[in-house]
Design an enzyme around this catalytic site. Structure first.
Site, PDB file in Angstrom:
ATOM      1  N   ASP A   1       0.817  -1.219   0.000  1.00  0.00           N
ATOM      2  CA  ASP A   1       0.000   0.000   0.000  1.00  0.00           C
ATOM      3  C   ASP A   1       0.845   1.260   0.000  1.00  0.00           C
ATOM      4  O   ASP A   1       2.069   1.211   0.188  1.00  0.00           O
ATOM      5  CB  ASP A   1      -0.973  -0.015   1.191  1.00  0.00           C
ATOM      6  CG  ASP A   1      -0.298  -0.421   2.497  1.00  0.00           C
ATOM      7  OD1 ASP A   1       0.942  -0.371   2.571  1.00  0.00           O
ATOM      8  OD2 ASP A   1      -1.009  -0.782   3.438  1.00  0.00           O
TER       9      ASP A   1
ATOM     10  N   ASP B   1      -7.713  -2.428  13.979  1.00  0.00           N
ATOM     11  CA  ASP B   1      -9.080  -2.676  13.505  1.00  0.00           C
ATOM     12  C   ASP B   1      -9.157  -3.914  12.607  1.00  0.00           C
ATOM     13  O   ASP B   1     -10.183  -4.176  11.990  1.00  0.00           O
ATOM     14  CB  ASP B   1      -9.628  -1.449  12.759  1.00  0.00           C
ATOM     15  CG  ASP B   1      -8.811  -1.089  11.522  1.00  0.00           C
ATOM     16  OD1 ASP B   1      -7.829  -1.807  11.217  1.00  0.00           O
ATOM     17  OD2 ASP B   1      -9.151  -0.094  10.854  1.00  0.00           O
TER      18      ASP B   1
ATOM     19  N   HIS C   1      -7.262  -4.470   9.928  1.00  0.00           N
ATOM     20  CA  HIS C   1      -6.925  -4.294   8.516  1.00  0.00           C
ATOM     21  C   HIS C   1      -5.645  -5.035   8.139  1.00  0.00           C
ATOM     22  O   HIS C   1      -4.746  -5.215   8.957  1.00  0.00           O
ATOM     23  CB  HIS C   1      -6.880  -2.814   8.112  1.00  0.00           C
ATOM     24  CG  HIS C   1      -5.724  -2.020   8.642  1.00  0.00           C
ATOM     25  ND1 HIS C   1      -5.850  -0.709   9.022  1.00  0.00           N
ATOM     26  CD2 HIS C   1      -4.422  -2.334   8.841  1.00  0.00           C
ATOM     27  CE1 HIS C   1      -4.669  -0.251   9.413  1.00  0.00           C
ATOM     28  NE2 HIS C   1      -3.791  -1.215   9.319  1.00  0.00           N
TER      29      HIS C   1
ATOM     30  N   GLU D   1      -9.550  -1.749   5.090  1.00  0.00           N
ATOM     31  CA  GLU D   1     -10.230  -1.411   6.337  1.00  0.00           C
ATOM     32  C   GLU D   1     -11.494  -2.264   6.507  1.00  0.00           C
ATOM     33  O   GLU D   1     -11.947  -2.904   5.555  1.00  0.00           O
ATOM     34  CB  GLU D   1     -10.606   0.079   6.322  1.00  0.00           C
ATOM     35  CG  GLU D   1      -9.417   1.020   6.222  1.00  0.00           C
ATOM     36  CD  GLU D   1      -8.634   1.148   7.535  1.00  0.00           C
ATOM     37  OE1 GLU D   1      -8.579   0.191   8.321  1.00  0.00           O
ATOM     38  OE2 GLU D   1      -8.073   2.234   7.755  1.00  0.00           O
TER      39      GLU D   1
END
Ligand code: PGA
Length: 255
Positions: free
Chosen positions: A63, A132, A134, A139
């Site tokens: 990413d 979270d 990810h 996400e």
């Protein structure tokens, strides 16, 4: 899914690094999927120290933030140069990192997928996990079949990453990330997680239901997947003792 729990992050990192060393030694033209963040730093240091032959290795990063130039102090391009690529013999032409300044993001993402396929697919993909759940920047509520695309970071991820930027306001809202489907196509996946703040996301990913609210849970579908944890990151696993026993009593040590 193999769960490897070690007393310290350093011990877990050393075991995970072995898988990458093996990949590079056994297949000098291997294709590595790489990650950024604080978690893989020690693994990269271990790989650098071994003076491996990277000349034919190809890499694809997971990413990048949209809007950051390669020179920006927090771009993942710069992170990779400084923490790994400047210190190994990799050919610059074999490095692939999403372009945060791409004008046509849709086209860039489609081309990124094509380049992975043209390289022969990713042999081994390194992953961290967000608090979270990810992976990459996929996400919660990311499609479990998603491909490389533009994503919007959650407030939680922007808060988590503010420590690198000075203030939360400076953290970009958008990113380009390989999709969960892209990650699942790798032949082997290796996820590292250290520290108490990852314990909940890890337990939910490993022992919870497969669902888009915890993107890392999609890795339960991967046939060759190892999770390396320190005791803190493993502290919410219900079957931790079972995983320890399995690892210590493996009939044949694959590593
Ligand atoms: P970290 O980030 O390694 O900095 O904890 C992991 C991630 O967000 O994927």
């Amino acid at each position: 899914m193999e769960i490897v729990i070690q007393p310290t992050a350093a011990a877990a990192t050393t075991l995970a690094a072995r898988l990458f060393v093996k990949a590079i030694r056994q297949k000098p033209a291997c294709v590595l999927g790489l990650a950024t963040g604080s978690t893989p730093l020690a693994l990269y240091r271990e790989l650098i120290a071994l003076n491996l032959d990277w000349r034919n290795v190809t890499t694809f990063n997971l990413d990048e933030y949209v809007g950051l130039s390669p020179e920006h102090s927090q771009s993942y391009y710069r992170f990779m140069q400084e923490t790994l690529f400047q210190h190994v013999t990799i050919d610059k032409r074999n490095i692939h990192i999403p372009d945060g300044l791409a004008e046509d993001i849709l086209k860039f993402c489609a081309d990124y997928e094509t380049r992975i396929v043209e390289a022969g697919g990713i042999d081994i993909q390194l992953l961290g996990i967000g608090t979270d759940g990810h992976i990459g920047f996929n996400e919660p509520t990311s499609s479990l079949a998603s491909r490389t695309r533009l994503k919007t970071l959650t407030p939680q991820t922007r808060r988590d990453n503010a420590r690198f930027f000075g203030s939360e306001d400076e953290v970009p809202h958008h990113c380009i990330t390989m999709g969960i489907g892209t990650i699942l196509d790798a032949r082997q996946c290796v996820l590292l997680a250290f520290g108490k703040n990852k314990a909940h996301a890890v337990a939910d990913a490993v022992e919870g239901a497969v669902r888009a609210m915890n993107p890392a849970s999609a890795l339960q579908m991967h046939p060759n997947m190892t999770v390396f944890l320190d005791e803190d990151a493993a502290s919410e696993l219900r079957l931790a003792d079972y995983y320890r026993w399995v690892y210590e009593n493996k009939p044949e040590r694959a590593d």
